[in-house]
Design an enzyme around this catalytic site. Structure first.
Site, PDB file in Angstrom:
ATOM      1  N   TYR A 131       0.813  -1.238   0.000  1.00 21.30           N
ATOM      2  CA  TYR A 131       0.000   0.000   0.000  1.00 21.30           C
ATOM      3  C   TYR A 131       0.839   1.277   0.000  1.00 21.30           C
ATOM      4  O   TYR A 131       0.382   2.302   0.487  1.00 21.30           O
ATOM      5  CB  TYR A 131      -0.958   0.020   1.206  1.00 21.30           C
ATOM      6  CG  TYR A 131      -1.491  -1.335   1.606  1.00 21.30           C
ATOM      7  CD1 TYR A 131      -2.346  -2.025   0.753  1.00 21.30           C
ATOM      8  CD2 TYR A 131      -1.155  -1.918   2.819  1.00 21.30           C
ATOM      9  CE1 TYR A 131      -2.843  -3.278   1.107  1.00 21.30           C
ATOM     10  CE2 TYR A 131      -1.647  -3.163   3.179  1.00 21.30           C
ATOM     11  CZ  TYR A 131      -2.492  -3.842   2.323  1.00 21.30           C
ATOM     12  OH  TYR A 131      -2.981  -5.069   2.687  1.00 21.30           O
ATOM     13  N   HIS A 132       2.050   1.221  -0.573  1.00 22.03           N
ATOM     14  CA  HIS A 132       2.935   2.386  -0.513  1.00 22.03           C
ATOM     15  C   HIS A 132       3.067   3.048  -1.882  1.00 22.03           C
ATOM     16  O   HIS A 132       4.169   3.278  -2.378  1.00 22.03           O
ATOM     17  CB  HIS A 132       4.307   1.964   0.033  1.00 22.03           C
ATOM     18  CG  HIS A 132       4.211   1.361   1.396  1.00 22.03           C
ATOM     19  ND1 HIS A 132       5.115   0.463   1.896  1.00 22.03           N
ATOM     20  CD2 HIS A 132       3.292   1.537   2.375  1.00 22.03           C
ATOM     21  CE1 HIS A 132       4.764   0.102   3.116  1.00 22.03           C
ATOM     22  NE2 HIS A 132       3.657   0.742   3.436  1.00 22.03           N
ATOM     23  N   VAL A 133       1.924   3.359  -2.472  1.00 19.00           N
ATOM     24  CA  VAL A 133       1.900   3.960  -3.808  1.00 19.00           C
ATOM     25  C   VAL A 133       2.488   5.368  -3.751  1.00 19.00           C
ATOM     26  O   VAL A 133       2.033   6.194  -2.962  1.00 19.00           O
ATOM     27  CB  VAL A 133       0.439   4.050  -4.315  1.00 19.00           C
ATOM     28  CG1 VAL A 133       0.408   4.559  -5.734  1.00 19.00           C
ATOM     29  CG2 VAL A 133      -0.261   2.705  -4.186  1.00 19.00           C
TER      30      VAL A 133
END
Ligand SMILES: Cc1cc2nc3c(=O)[nH]c(=O)nc-3n(C[C@H](O)[C@H](O)[C@H](O)COP(=O)(O)OP(=O)(O)OC[C@H]3O[C@@H](n4cnc5c(N)ncnc54)[C@H](O)[C@@H]3O)c2cc1C
Length: 538
Positions: A467-469
């Site tokens: 989830y580290h876009v």
């Protein structure tokens, strides 16, 4: 005169920091617009609510990535926060700054003011580290950073096994030296989540110069020639406009900030025309340069009934609930990752290139997060600085519709090699004889996976995002840059992007703390530029 000096679009990790810092000056009027509802829910406050929030219908946009061959044509879930606090209201609460190397690289790319020594003051300014401050850690800032509330014998044994396998223990991986294993630090206060809404917004909600509107979806930026003069938005279907004297600040996060620009006619001309949007300003980089942490998960069956799988069922759960409300500790105060590990996957590297998240729990489906019934433990494997780059663009001219998220995970050879090496190191650590007492067998991928191709296939079939876009409106001065090193959109006056999307490369770790740092620095730059403008005008 317009009603507002600044309009902030998106009340997420960055947006809440900006709302706080910009309204420190009582003469400045700020409007914060958030598409989601207010952040009132016990699932947000209680850390264990993380699993509920991963696919929550109200507080999560619940996006899915496009099916790609390299990911076995799976549509990988891409959760994003949809409430005040944004993704910091649904995230795993792990506080990780990254490595000095990350920011020195940003500086080396030509971004003035962004090398490690220059951004360190902003990490310090934002935090209140419960252990106390020093050269690298801050106290007295709005964001409370705590140590993991409890240790656990299986986690201790895992850290010991890593040390015995040649990977040192590290008591503070946020002080500039990440390498090693230990317990995570978390954005929590007294056992409750510290989203940026709790930390930065709640204390200043009553400032008369700040207005917060929720359920307010911004459709586009209003441009007059090459200047941003306001935004168009709708509240529960009712159309509105807000005009600014100074600036519009887009803080919708890496998944949605490109869309707000594209809906406003800023981006790749061909793509805009395809959706019937008038081209107001060509910027080829909008939506490109998507970087993220791709992560396969491995898990093991545990011999003893000491894991969260069994400790959070039936009467034991009742005991944990009581403990949580009495002490703010226990299973409900734990995050999804409990132990960190930062390692080098090959000799000759200057810094760790692999992050492990370990927990004394296992899940039957990574995204649904249903705890398995049998005792288990998990290690998540994530390369720190992947080279693979994807893109995020609008799929429709209608605002708020899911964009096309194309991660392109594992497209770079170095990413494939590091991911395979990371899984092999995890297996090596868990195979250490000191863990024999605990480990029954490797469940996933299991003993039949051994060759490079088998490991890679497992990753392609099972890996998820952590989830580290980042990076879709990247900072820089090259033709693909969207903002300059003061976060001003190239070629448009009165418009900045300030959120995770401006990061030119992926930091070595979770991205909430770096986003907060970006917003702290962004707020200072806005204030400096306003002052310089006033002086120039005088
Ligand atoms: C499930 C999950 C777990 C994570 N775990 C961790 C972790 O443990 N540690 C860590 O460091 N990082 C973690 N992250 C990553 C981290 O939370 C994000 O990098 C960070 O929150 C990004 O901040 P942002 O301000 O860029 O965007 P966001 O915080 O996502 O904020 C964007 C906001 O803009 C709003 N918005 C979007 N479009 C519009 C529009 N058109 N009009 C108005 N408002 C709009 C959104 O609703 C949202 O509130 C996690 C993320 C997720 C999703």
């Amino acid at each position: 005169m317009a009603d507002w000096d600044y309009v902030i679009v998106g009340g997420g990790s960055a947006g809440c920091v900006l709302a706080n810092r910009l309204t420190e000056d009582p003469s400045v009027k700020v409007l914060l617009l958030e598409a989601g509802p207010a952040d009132k829910s016990m699932w947000i406050d209680i850390p264990a609510g993380f699993t509920k929030l991963l696919n929550h219908k109200t507080f999560n946009w619940n996006f899915e990535m496009e099916a790609e061959e390299g990911m076995a044509n799976r549509r990988i879930p891409c959760p994003r926060g949809r409430t005040l606090g944004g993704s910091s209201s649904i995230n795993g609460m792990l506080y990780v700054r990254g490595q000095p190397l990350d920011y020195d690289t940003w500086g080396q790319l030509g971004n003035r003011g962004w090398s490690y020594s220059q951004i360190l003051p902003y990490f310090k300014k934002s935090e209140n580290f419960e252990r106390g401050g020093d050269d690298s850690r801050g106290t007295g800032g709005p964001l409370n950073v705590a140590d993991m509330c409890d240790t656990h014998e299986l986690c201790d044994a895992f850290i010991d096994a890593a040390a015995a396998s040649g990977y040192p223990k590290n008591k503070d991986y946020n002080n500039g030296n990440q390498e090693g294993f230990g317990y995570y630090q978390v954005t929590m206060k007294n056992g409750k989540r510290q989203s940026t809404a709790r930390a930065f917004l709640d204390p200043v909600r009553n400032r008369p110069n700040l207005r917060i509107e929720t359920d307010a979806l911004v459709s586009n930026i209003i441009l007059e020639g090459k200047r941003a003069v306001g935004v168009a938005y709708s509240v529960l279907g009712q159309k509105r406009e807000a005009r600014v004297n100074r600036e519009v600040i887009v803080s919708c996060g890496s998944v949605q900030s490109p869309g707000v620009l594209e809906h406003s006619g800023i981006g790749q001309p061909e793509l805009l025309r395809r959706h019937g949007i008038e081209v107001k300003h060509e910027l080829k980089g909008v939506g490109e340069n998507y970087g993220d942490h791709f992560a396969p998960r491995m898990n093991w069956r545990v011999k003893l009934p000491i894991t969260l799988n069994e400790q959070t069922r039936g009467l034991k759960l009742v005991r944990e609930i009581y403990k949580y409300y009495a002490t703010g500790r226990g299973a409900l105060a734990l995050t999804a990752g409990v132990v960190f590990g930062f390692v080098r996957t090959r000799p000759g590297l200057d810094a760790p290139d692999m992050q492990f998240h370990m927990a004394h729990a296992s899940y039957d489906a990574a995204q649904k997060r249903l705890l398995e019934k049998e005792p288990g433990m998990t290690v998540v494997i994530g390369q720190c600085r992947p080279d693979s780059r994807g893109s995020i663009h609008i799929k429709s001219a209608t605002p708020g519709v899911e964009p096309a998220i194309r991660p392109n995970f594992l497209s770079a050879q170095i990413d494939r090699d590091a991911t395979v090496a990371g899984m092999q190191i995890a297996r090596k650590i868990v195979s250490h004889p000191s863990l024999e007492k605990y480990i029954a067998f490797e469940n996933k991928p299991g003993k039949d996976v051994n060759s490079y191709d088998e490991w890679l296939d497992y990753a392609r079939q099972n890996g998820q995002t952590t989830y580290h876009v980042v990076g879709t409106c990247k900072m820089g001065s090259d033709p693909m840059a969207v903002v300059d090193d003061r976060l001003r959109v190239h070629g448009i006056a009165g418009l900045r992007v300030i959120d995770a999307s401006i990061m030119p490369t992926v930091p070595s770790g979770n991205t909430n703390a770096p986003t907060i740092m970006v917003a702290e620095k962004g707020a200072d730059m806005i204030k400096e530029d306003a002052k310089a403008g006033l002086k120039a005008a005088a």
